[in-house]
Design a protein around this motif. Sequence first.
Motif, PDB file in Angstrom:
ATOM      1  N   SER A  26      87.108   4.424  84.604  1.00 52.49           N
ATOM      2  CA  SER A  26      86.669   4.527  83.223  1.00 52.49           C
ATOM      3  C   SER A  26      87.617   5.424  82.440  1.00 52.49           C
ATOM      4  O   SER A  26      88.178   6.385  82.963  1.00 52.49           O
ATOM      5  CB  SER A  26      85.249   5.091  83.146  1.00 52.49           C
ATOM      6  N   ASP A  91      74.494 -11.341  74.683  1.00 55.73           N
ATOM      7  CA  ASP A  91      75.008 -10.088  74.130  1.00 55.73           C
ATOM      8  C   ASP A  91      75.115  -8.983  75.173  1.00 55.73           C
ATOM      9  O   ASP A  91      76.078  -8.204  75.171  1.00 55.73           O
ATOM     10  CB  ASP A  91      74.091  -9.616  72.990  1.00 55.73           C
ATOM     11  N   SER A  94      78.227  -7.962  77.390  1.00 56.15           N
ATOM     12  CA  SER A  94      79.395  -7.241  76.892  1.00 56.15           C
ATOM     13  C   SER A  94      79.609  -5.931  77.635  1.00 56.15           C
ATOM     14  O   SER A  94      80.703  -5.368  77.614  1.00 56.15           O
ATOM     15  CB  SER A  94      79.237  -6.962  75.393  1.00 56.15           C
ATOM     16  N   GLY A  95      78.562  -5.441  78.295  1.00 54.04           N
ATOM     17  CA  GLY A  95      78.687  -4.207  79.063  1.00 54.04           C
ATOM     18  C   GLY A  95      79.371  -4.380  80.406  1.00 54.04           C
ATOM     19  O   GLY A  95      79.668  -3.386  81.077  1.00 54.04           O
ATOM     20  N   ASP A  97      82.389  -4.798  81.627  1.00 54.30           N
ATOM     21  CA  ASP A  97      83.801  -4.811  81.229  1.00 54.30           C
ATOM     22  C   ASP A  97      84.764  -4.961  82.390  1.00 54.30           C
ATOM     23  O   ASP A  97      85.982  -5.030  82.186  1.00 54.30           O
ATOM     24  CB  ASP A  97      84.145  -3.563  80.411  1.00 54.30           C
ATOM     25  N   PRO A 115      80.467 -11.559  72.108  1.00 52.30           N
ATOM     26  CA  PRO A 115      80.293 -10.398  72.991  1.00 52.30           C
ATOM     27  C   PRO A 115      81.211 -10.394  74.202  1.00 52.30           C
ATOM     28  O   PRO A 115      81.536  -9.331  74.742  1.00 52.30           O
ATOM     29  CB  PRO A 115      78.815 -10.494  73.410  1.00 52.30           C
ATOM     30  N   ALA A 117      84.259 -10.908  74.297  1.00 49.83           N
ATOM     31  CA  ALA A 117      85.584 -10.366  73.993  1.00 49.83           C
ATOM     32  C   ALA A 117      85.749  -8.966  74.566  1.00 49.83           C
ATOM     33  O   ALA A 117      86.882  -8.491  74.744  1.00 49.83           O
ATOM     34  CB  ALA A 117      85.807 -10.348  72.480  1.00 49.83           C
ATOM     35  N   ASN A 118      84.622  -8.307  74.875  1.00 49.93           N
ATOM     36  CA  ASN A 118      84.685  -6.971  75.466  1.00 49.93           C
ATOM     37  C   ASN A 118      84.955  -7.008  76.962  1.00 49.93           C
ATOM     38  O   ASN A 118      85.304  -5.993  77.557  1.00 49.93           O
ATOM     39  CB  ASN A 118      83.368  -6.230  75.200  1.00 49.93           C
ATOM     40  N   CYS A 119      84.793  -8.180  77.574  1.00 50.35           N
ATOM     41  CA  CYS A 119      85.016  -8.323  79.026  1.00 50.35           C
ATOM     42  C   CYS A 119      86.497  -8.622  79.262  1.00 50.35           C
ATOM     43  O   CYS A 119      86.882  -9.735  79.644  1.00 50.35           O
ATOM     44  CB  CYS A 119      84.130  -9.416  79.586  1.00 50.35           C
ATOM     45  N   THR A 120      87.323  -7.636  79.032  1.00 53.70           N
ATOM     46  CA  THR A 120      88.769  -7.850  78.958  1.00 53.70           C
ATOM     47  C   THR A 120      89.427  -8.158  80.291  1.00 53.70           C
ATOM     48  O   THR A 120      90.616  -8.476  80.326  1.00 53.70           O
ATOM     49  CB  THR A 120      89.439  -6.612  78.343  1.00 53.70           C
ATOM     50  N   GLU A 139      88.929 -12.811  68.380  1.00 51.90           N
ATOM     51  CA  GLU A 139      88.944 -11.719  69.354  1.00 51.90           C
ATOM     52  C   GLU A 139      89.109 -12.201  70.786  1.00 51.90           C
ATOM     53  O   GLU A 139      89.281 -11.387  71.705  1.00 51.90           O
ATOM     54  CB  GLU A 139      87.658 -10.896  69.237  1.00 51.90           C
ATOM     55  N   SER A 142      91.742 -10.870  73.218  1.00 47.92           N
ATOM     56  CA  SER A 142      91.646  -9.667  74.049  1.00 47.92           C
ATOM     57  C   SER A 142      91.530  -9.980  75.533  1.00 47.92           C
ATOM     58  O   SER A 142      91.706  -9.100  76.376  1.00 47.92           O
ATOM     59  CB  SER A 142      90.458  -8.817  73.611  1.00 47.92           C
TER      60      SER A 142
END
Length: 669
Positions: A26, A91, A94-95, A97, A115, A117-120, A139, A142
């Motif tokens: 992290s 949604d 998205s956590g 990652d 959502p 897009a946060n899972c990069t 997005e 990403s």
Amino acid sequence: MGSLPSPLTIFISIATLLLFSSPCKSAYGAPMPNETDALTRFRLQTDAHGILSGNWTSGDACSASWRGVGCINGRVTLLSLPSLDLRGPIDTLSGLDDLRILDLHSNRLNGSILPLANCTNLKLLYLSGNDFSGEIPGEIASLKHLLRLDISDNNLKGVIPVEISQLTHLMTIRLQDNVLSGQVPDFSAELPDLKDLNFSNNLLTGKLPNELQKRFGDKSFAGNAALCGSSPFPDCSLISSPTASAQTVVPSNPSSLPTTTAAASPALKQRKGWSHKGLGTGAIVAIVLGNVVALLLVVSFVVAYYCGRYVEHSEANSKAGSDKGRNYSSHGGGGDSDGTSGNSDRSKLVFIEKRTRFELEDLLRASAELLGKGNLGTVYKAVLEDGSTVAVKRLKDANPCARREFEQYMDVIGKLRHPNIVPLRAYYYAKEEKLLVYDYLPNGSLHSLLHGNRGPGRVPLDWTTRISLALGAARGLAQVHEEYNMSKIPHGNVKSSNVLVDKNGVACISDFGLALLLNPIHVTARLGGYRAPEQVETKKLSQKADVYSFGVLLLELLTARPPSQSGHQDDMAMDLPKWVRSVVRDEWTAEVFDPELLRYKNIEEEMVAMLQVAMACVTQQPDKRPNMLEVVKMIQDIRVEQSPLGEDLESRSSLSPSLAATDDAMTNF
């Protein structure tokens, strides 16, 4: 749609990812996110049937080895939950990652894909066969590690974002069967590793890049009527502008029809004026006629409601044509003589959505199997030459309706989209012939599951499945009533044979609104044992009468006794609500329930609770009946903790996660 990933493919992908994956740290030494909590919230939002409750309710997602979850170094890197009838937004994902593989294909998930897009760290993304809507977000750029992108067969709209060209590792892009518009971006140079691309069956326009066409073939872009370029696509010089080519819809007058929510149907009424072979003269005439007709469509939807009142003047016409195994229409593709234009282009299949997959001639040549005859028409299973299967209903008694009112009404019916409603895909109108095309649902009807093959070898319909089917049917009917709450348009023909079961075991109501095409007197006479008491005198259809009919359906599900088909209210032995009241007048008794249900243990309270819901629906006074949203809530509150017999998943039928064994095997219990 391309082939879906097999378990072996996913296993190999996981093994490959393990080779080049490193532990996730992290940023700035912050603690790891609570991925178990994120997955729990995802379950609560999407798992209406409790399929994941088995081991998603205890322990940590990684240490407890939750179903479909894979982890590396305590982080969730795999989520694979295909074909589980999950419904709702994503949604909460998205956590996750550190997620590398996400496979949620063939569910009923909806909302935006933004959502993710946060899972990069995503490498494999399979979301085909859901109900995602909105645009493909820019997005998405990403997701730098993405190798496979499959978001086909959804309701995504807007343009294909050029940001996809930044995903330089992509090997697969599948966007077919959506509502995407605009021009096709040329990814040839930016995506050298791309091996699989499919943009077919969208609303794409303009010139098709030559390099993409050569590299991936014509089929990857088929079903986009306004694309032009090299053969077999039309010459771009023949199409003046993409904008003009897309405006081939003949809209109904919005002031004369009930409104529907925008989310209910993002891909409606796309009637293409030309085929993939080019813009023809007949299409041009149809466009001109369509623009004129659009200005003249001021007839109220109420006219469609009452058009069936003239059926008594055309009784002879209602019986025109005989049932034919391979030919639904004795008139072929000919025109009509009801005072409208005789242009042959007006007598083609009209598709509600944008995906025009076949012509009327293809349907007439199809191998057809008679599925059954009902009050409103005859239903066939049609297998087209390309192997796809549809259900075709040949209407009867709807002949008095003029073309204009019929088409307006089909637009209204076609707008209704819900996971528990069988969608209308297309229709055909001629004066003496009317055909409706629906999805073919392979698991038959609730009526056949309850009453078919009651002898040895029968697979009983278990209690968990009955509740699931009842809840699905209630949700579908509730959607009809809510969508048309202001105009009070009913379903009009609620019965067990109109509750169909799809390939995933989900209940869907069919025949919505068709009863309104007919004379209400004739319709109520045909309702038989599902007819509400007030309809004996009023001969009217209503949403409150729908509730009564649904209550009879619940009693049928509990007792396995079919309601009277004659509808004689004085026949106590055949009137199901009267019979149930007579049996339970003093106290709830097991004599009411289907003997097949009595084989299960510890479900008495649940059956009694469902019986109470049914009796509330069949209350004599219409005003005292609950509305369908209240019925849905009451059924949801009937908790089913587990399968009555507790079979292993591997031994259960594909129709139900808890289908009991056959009668022969039941003797062991």
